[in-house]
Design a protein around this motif. Structure first.
Motif, short mmCIF file in Angstrom:
data_model
loop_
_atom_site.label_atom_id
_atom_site.label_comp_id
_atom_site.label_asym_id
_atom_site.label_seq_id
_atom_site.Cartn_x
_atom_site.Cartn_y
_atom_site.Cartn_z
N THR A 152 33.04 74.26 7.06
CA THR A 152 32.70 74.22 5.64
C THR A 152 32.52 72.78 5.20
OG1 THR A 152 33.95 76.24 5.25
CG2 THR A 152 33.36 74.92 3.33
N SER A 153 31.31 72.44 4.82
CA SER A 153 31.01 71.14 4.23
C SER A 153 30.96 71.34 2.71
CB SER A 153 29.69 70.60 4.79
OG SER A 153 29.37 69.37 4.22
N SER A 154 30.01 70.76 2.04
CA SER A 154 29.90 70.88 0.59
C SER A 154 28.56 70.30 0.13
CB SER A 154 31.03 70.11 -0.11
OG SER A 154 30.81 70.00 -1.50
N ALA A 155 28.07 70.80 -1.01
CA ALA A 155 26.89 70.19 -1.62
C ALA A 155 27.17 68.72 -1.94
CB ALA A 155 26.51 70.94 -2.89
N ALA A 156 28.45 68.37 -2.11
CA ALA A 156 28.82 66.98 -2.37
C ALA A 156 28.54 66.08 -1.18
CB ALA A 156 30.30 66.90 -2.74
N ALA A 157 28.33 66.65 -0.01
CA ALA A 157 27.95 65.85 1.15
C ALA A 157 26.61 65.17 0.93
CB ALA A 157 27.89 66.73 2.39
N GLN A 158 25.77 65.78 0.09
CA GLN A 158 24.46 65.22 -0.22
C GLN A 158 24.38 64.71 -1.65
OE1 GLN A 158 21.98 68.61 0.82
NE2 GLN A 158 21.86 67.99 2.96
N ASP A 159 25.22 65.25 -2.55
CA ASP A 159 25.17 64.89 -3.97
C ASP A 159 26.53 64.40 -4.46
OD1 ASP A 159 22.68 66.09 -3.75
OD2 ASP A 159 23.27 67.92 -4.77
N GLY A 160 27.18 63.56 -3.68
CA GLY A 160 28.52 63.10 -4.06
C GLY A 160 28.55 62.51 -5.46
N GLN A 161 29.49 62.97 -6.28
CA GLN A 161 29.59 62.54 -7.67
C GLN A 161 30.60 61.41 -7.84
OE1 GLN A 161 30.24 66.69 -9.26
NE2 GLN A 161 28.59 66.08 -10.64
N VAL A 162 30.66 60.89 -9.04
CA VAL A 162 31.67 59.89 -9.38
C VAL A 162 33.05 60.47 -9.08
CG1 VAL A 162 32.77 58.70 -11.32
CG2 VAL A 162 30.27 58.75 -11.15
N GLY A 163 33.87 59.69 -8.40
CA GLY A 163 35.22 60.14 -8.05
C GLY A 163 35.28 60.93 -6.76
N GLN A 164 34.14 61.09 -6.08
CA GLN A 164 34.10 61.86 -4.84
C GLN A 164 33.77 61.00 -3.62
OE1 GLN A 164 31.27 65.09 -5.63
NE2 GLN A 164 32.97 66.45 -6.14
N VAL A 165 34.13 59.72 -3.67
CA VAL A 165 33.78 58.84 -2.55
C VAL A 165 34.41 59.33 -1.25
CG1 VAL A 165 35.66 57.19 -3.01
CG2 VAL A 165 33.61 56.45 -1.77
N ALA A 166 35.63 59.81 -1.31
CA ALA A 166 36.28 60.34 -0.11
C ALA A 166 35.73 61.72 0.22
CB ALA A 166 37.80 60.39 -0.30
N TYR A 167 35.78 62.61 -0.74
CA TYR A 167 35.35 63.99 -0.51
C TYR A 167 33.89 64.06 -0.06
CZ TYR A 167 34.50 68.95 -1.55
OH TYR A 167 34.16 70.28 -1.47
N GLY A 168 33.00 63.39 -0.78
CA GLY A 168 31.58 63.45 -0.46
C GLY A 168 31.26 62.86 0.90
N SER A 169 31.81 61.69 1.19
CA SER A 169 31.49 61.04 2.47
C SER A 169 32.08 61.79 3.65
CB SER A 169 31.98 59.59 2.47
OG SER A 169 33.40 59.52 2.41
N LEU A 170 33.25 62.37 3.46
CA LEU A 170 33.89 63.07 4.58
C LEU A 170 33.30 64.46 4.80
CD1 LEU A 170 37.45 61.79 3.75
CD2 LEU A 170 36.11 61.21 5.78
N LYS A 171 32.84 65.10 3.72
CA LYS A 171 32.10 66.35 3.91
C LYS A 171 30.75 66.07 4.59
CE LYS A 171 34.72 69.69 2.24
NZ LYS A 171 35.16 70.85 3.07
N ALA A 172 30.16 64.91 4.29
CA ALA A 172 28.95 64.50 5.02
C ALA A 172 29.29 64.30 6.50
CB ALA A 172 28.38 63.21 4.43
N GLY A 173 30.47 63.79 6.77
CA GLY A 173 30.93 63.65 8.14
C GLY A 173 31.04 64.98 8.86
N VAL A 174 31.45 66.02 8.12
CA VAL A 174 31.51 67.36 8.72
C VAL A 174 30.12 67.78 9.17
CG1 VAL A 174 31.98 69.81 8.25
CG2 VAL A 174 33.57 68.06 7.43
N ASN A 175 29.13 67.55 8.30
CA ASN A 175 27.74 67.84 8.72
C ASN A 175 27.35 67.01 9.93
OD1 ASN A 175 27.33 69.68 6.64
ND2 ASN A 175 26.38 68.19 5.27
N GLY A 176 27.85 65.79 9.98
CA GLY A 176 27.53 64.92 11.10
C GLY A 176 28.13 65.39 12.42
N LEU A 177 29.18 66.18 12.36
CA LEU A 177 29.76 66.74 13.58
C LEU A 177 28.85 67.77 14.24
CD1 LEU A 177 33.48 67.61 12.64
CD2 LEU A 177 32.75 65.93 14.32
#
Length: 264
Positions: A152-177
């Motif tokens: 499970t990644s997140s739309a935030a992996a591509q559209d990370g919002q303010v305050g989501q620097v950790a969540y967005g980048s790490l969910k992008a990392g899940v896609n990267g796996l």
């Protein structure tokens, strides 16, 4: 992959929300489901309702996860489907004002590292342990498939919002796996995919309904179509399709009602 009573699955975070819906949808196909979660009461209740098993597992703890896999396999045999929904993380802007002192502060490296453990490292942990077990199992069907891993990644992996620097980048990392892991496992007949949900009506989001009706209405209106939050069973429907369709591999599937997150 044929989903039925001869197939076993493990669903992390299966006590509620997207994980619960996924466990229910797989069980409805006849799959034997083991639920991993920290919430013993809710997890056991879901497991009982679907004829599955519950295992208290902390995704941050290697020994706990390995023990959970061993117990699930003892109960149902080797899992052929892994659905990983569980996560833990801390939010915050890279740099923000301290509410008490007014001074500038940064999201600590420790908080970012904690989020990395709870999102990216945990995803690798459960996926690799599942893959190791699948690799030693007999192939299924004419394609020689041994298993399917769904992260499970997140739309935030591509559209990370303010305050989501950790969540967005790490969910992008899940896609990267997904692609390198799928390529690592291709000769073993193990598929790897991820799902990027948008805003779904999971228990944390449903709290807005009573706490802030105006915010709830705004969230629903922000989705292009249909103008509502996603339903967990819609996420689960995609889980079932990915698990059952052997030609789906090395992909990240976005399910979000066409929403694209603004900065705030």
């Amino acid at each position: 992959m044929e989903l039925g009573s001869a197939t076993s699955a493990i669903v992390t975070g299966g006590a509620s929300g997207l994980g619960r819906a996924s466990a229910q949808a797989l069980a409805a196909k006849g799959v034997k489901v083991a639920i991993f979660d920290l919430n013993e009461e809710a997890g056991a209740e879901v497991a009982a309702s679907i004829g599955g098993t519950f295992h208290k597992v902390d995704i941050l703890d290697e020994d706990s996860v390995e023990a959970g896999f061993a117990a699930a396999r003892a109960a149902h045999g080797q899992e052929r489907v892994l659905v990983h929904c569980a996560m833990v993380a801390k939010g915050g802007k890279t740099v923000s004002r301290d509410k008490e002192t007014g001074a500038w502060k940064r999201l600590s490296t420790q908080d970012y590292a904690f989020s990395a453990e709870g999102i990216l490292v945990a995803s690798y942990r459960v996926a690799s342990i599942a893959a190791l077990g699948m690799a030693a199992s007999d192939p299924l069907g004419e394609d020689g498939e041994r298993g399917a891993i769904i992260l499970t990644s997140s739309a935030a992996a591509q559209d990370g919002q303010v305050g989501q620097v950790a969540y967005g980048s790490l969910k992008a990392g899940v896609n990267g796996l997904v692609l390198p892991m799928a390529r690592d496992l291709m000769d073993l007949g193990i598929r790897v995919n991820s799902i990027m949900p948008g805003i779904f009506a999971t228990p944390p989001m449903l709290r807005f309904k009573d706490f802030n009706a105006k915010m709830w209405d705004a969230l629903n209106a922000s989705v292009p179509f249909p103008k509502r939050l996603g339903r967990p069973e819609e996420f689960a429907s995609l889980v079932v399709e990915i698990a059952g369709n052997s030609y789906l591999n090395a992909q990240g599937f976005r399910i979000d009602g066409a929403i694209r997150m603004p900065p705030r």
